[in-house]
Design a protein around this motif. Structure first.
Motif, PDB file in Angstrom:
ATOM      1  N   THR A   1      -5.837   0.457  -1.441  1.00  8.15           N
ATOM      2  CA  THR A   1      -5.012   0.980  -2.538  1.00  8.15           C
ATOM      3  C   THR A   1      -4.348   2.306  -2.217  1.00  8.15           C
ATOM      4  O   THR A   1      -3.588   2.827  -3.038  1.00  8.15           O
ATOM      5  N   LYS A   2      -4.606   2.875  -1.029  1.00  4.83           N
ATOM      6  CA  LYS A   2      -4.064   4.194  -0.720  1.00  4.83           C
ATOM      7  C   LYS A   2      -3.748   4.312   0.756  1.00  4.83           C
ATOM      8  O   LYS A   2      -4.524   3.870   1.601  1.00  4.83           O
ATOM      9  N   SER A   3      -2.597   4.937   1.046  1.00  3.91           N
ATOM     10  CA  SER A   3      -2.216   5.256   2.422  1.00  3.91           C
ATOM     11  C   SER A   3      -2.622   6.693   2.721  1.00  3.91           C
ATOM     12  O   SER A   3      -2.313   7.608   1.960  1.00  3.91           O
ATOM     13  N   ASN A   4      -3.317   6.887   3.838  1.00  3.55           N
ATOM     14  CA  ASN A   4      -3.738   8.216   4.247  1.00  3.55           C
ATOM     15  C   ASN A   4      -2.862   8.770   5.365  1.00  3.55           C
ATOM     16  O   ASN A   4      -3.257   9.732   6.039  1.00  3.55           O
ATOM     17  N   CYS A   5      -1.702   8.174   5.558  1.00  2.00           N
ATOM     18  CA  CYS A   5      -0.748   8.663   6.554  1.00  2.00           C
ATOM     19  C   CYS A   5       0.457   9.238   5.809  1.00  2.00           C
ATOM     20  O   CYS A   5       1.317   8.487   5.324  1.00  2.00           O
ATOM     21  N   THR A   6       0.518  10.561   5.706  1.00  2.00           N
ATOM     22  CA  THR A   6       1.609  11.234   5.006  1.00  2.00           C
ATOM     23  C   THR A   6       2.096  12.395   5.862  1.00  2.00           C
ATOM     24  O   THR A   6       1.480  12.753   6.877  1.00  2.00           O
TER      25      THR A   6
END
Length: 267
Positions: free
Chosen positions: A78-83
């Motif tokens: 549910t979440k992308s940790n690549c920002t």
């Protein structure tokens, strides 16, 4: 003369009106065409994801331009940790808001495709719950330079390549001569000897026999007999008292009364 000038003005006004009307009509037609094209694009969106094959990796996902798609093991479903800088090097695969996902993928089961909302409000395509990315290091279509980077970036596989199994090679065996029967005599021609001379081969019975085991050691000698018991102690001395009867005659007569003790051993 005045009439002629008014006629010329009227014709000019008519021409201006015709030109303005034509421009208005063209603008209206252009707007209508753009609206139809936008509606058609929304109804038939372009393919974003398709599949390809690699002999080493197997079948995996790629973009419509042939760029390999990757997954990030630190992401969740549910979440992308690549920002930030990470998203610059690994651009996320974005999808238009409200688009039907089954229309933008090809060769992939629609139930395995989804989307998540990123922190900036855009929507990112996912496969089997894993957000999809491209890699800036892949400069050409078909490149997979991001595979295994930092042990967290991997190609988005659809079906991995089958493991290659090697067939074992049988080992060569050296044939052995059959054993000779016991008691048979073999003769061979000796090289360099005259014709007719033979060399006798000893038979199995004449060959050296195995050495018998040594005899067991003799038993140990018996223990010496016990010493004899010590002699009994001497008996106590025997006491006797002799006295002459008073005034009597006998052995002690004339000596008066004699009393003495005699120590003599018992017989």
């Amino acid at each position: 003369m005045f009439r002629s000038r008014r006629t010329t003005s009227t014709h000019a006004i008519r021409r201006i009106g015709m030109v303005a009307g034509g421009m208005t009509l063209a603008l209206a037609l252009g707007t209508q065409a753009a609206s139809v094209e936008a509606a058609s694009a929304a109804k038939h969106p372009a393919t974003l994801v398709s599949t390809t094959k690699n002999a080493m990796l197997g079948a995996y996902l790629e973009t419509a331009q042939g760029r390999t798609l990757y997954t990030f093991t630190l992401d969740t479903s549910t979440k992308s940790n690549c920002t930030g800088a990470c998203a610059t090097e690994w651009p996320p695969l974005l999808v238009p808001k409200g688009v039907k996902l089954s229309k933008v993928v090809h060769g992939v089961t629609a139930s395995k495709v989804g989307e998540i909302k990123r922190a900036n409000g855009t929507f990112q395509l996912t496969y089997e719950g894993k957000p999809l990315y491209r890699f800036a290091g892949d400069k050409k279509a078909g490149q997979t330079k991001g595979q295994g980077l930092d042990n967290v970036w991997f190609v988005a596989l659809v079906s991995p390549a089958a493991a290659v199994t090697s067939t074992p090679v049988p080992m060569a065996t050296t044939p052995t001569a059959p054993p000779t029967s016991a008691g048979s005599n073999e003769t061979h021609d000796s090289s360099g000897s005259s014709a007719g001379s033979t060399r006798s081969v000893p038979t199995q019975s004449a060959r050296a026999q195995p050495t018998p085991p040594p005899p067991p050691p003799p038993p140990p000698p018996p223990p010496p007999p016990p010493p004899p018991p010590p002699p009994p102690p001497p008996p106590p001395p025997h006491e006797s008292q002799y006295s002459d009867p008073p005034g009597g005659a006998g052995a002690g007569a004339g000596f008066g009364v004699l009393s003495h003790r005699c120590r003599a051993p018992l017989p």
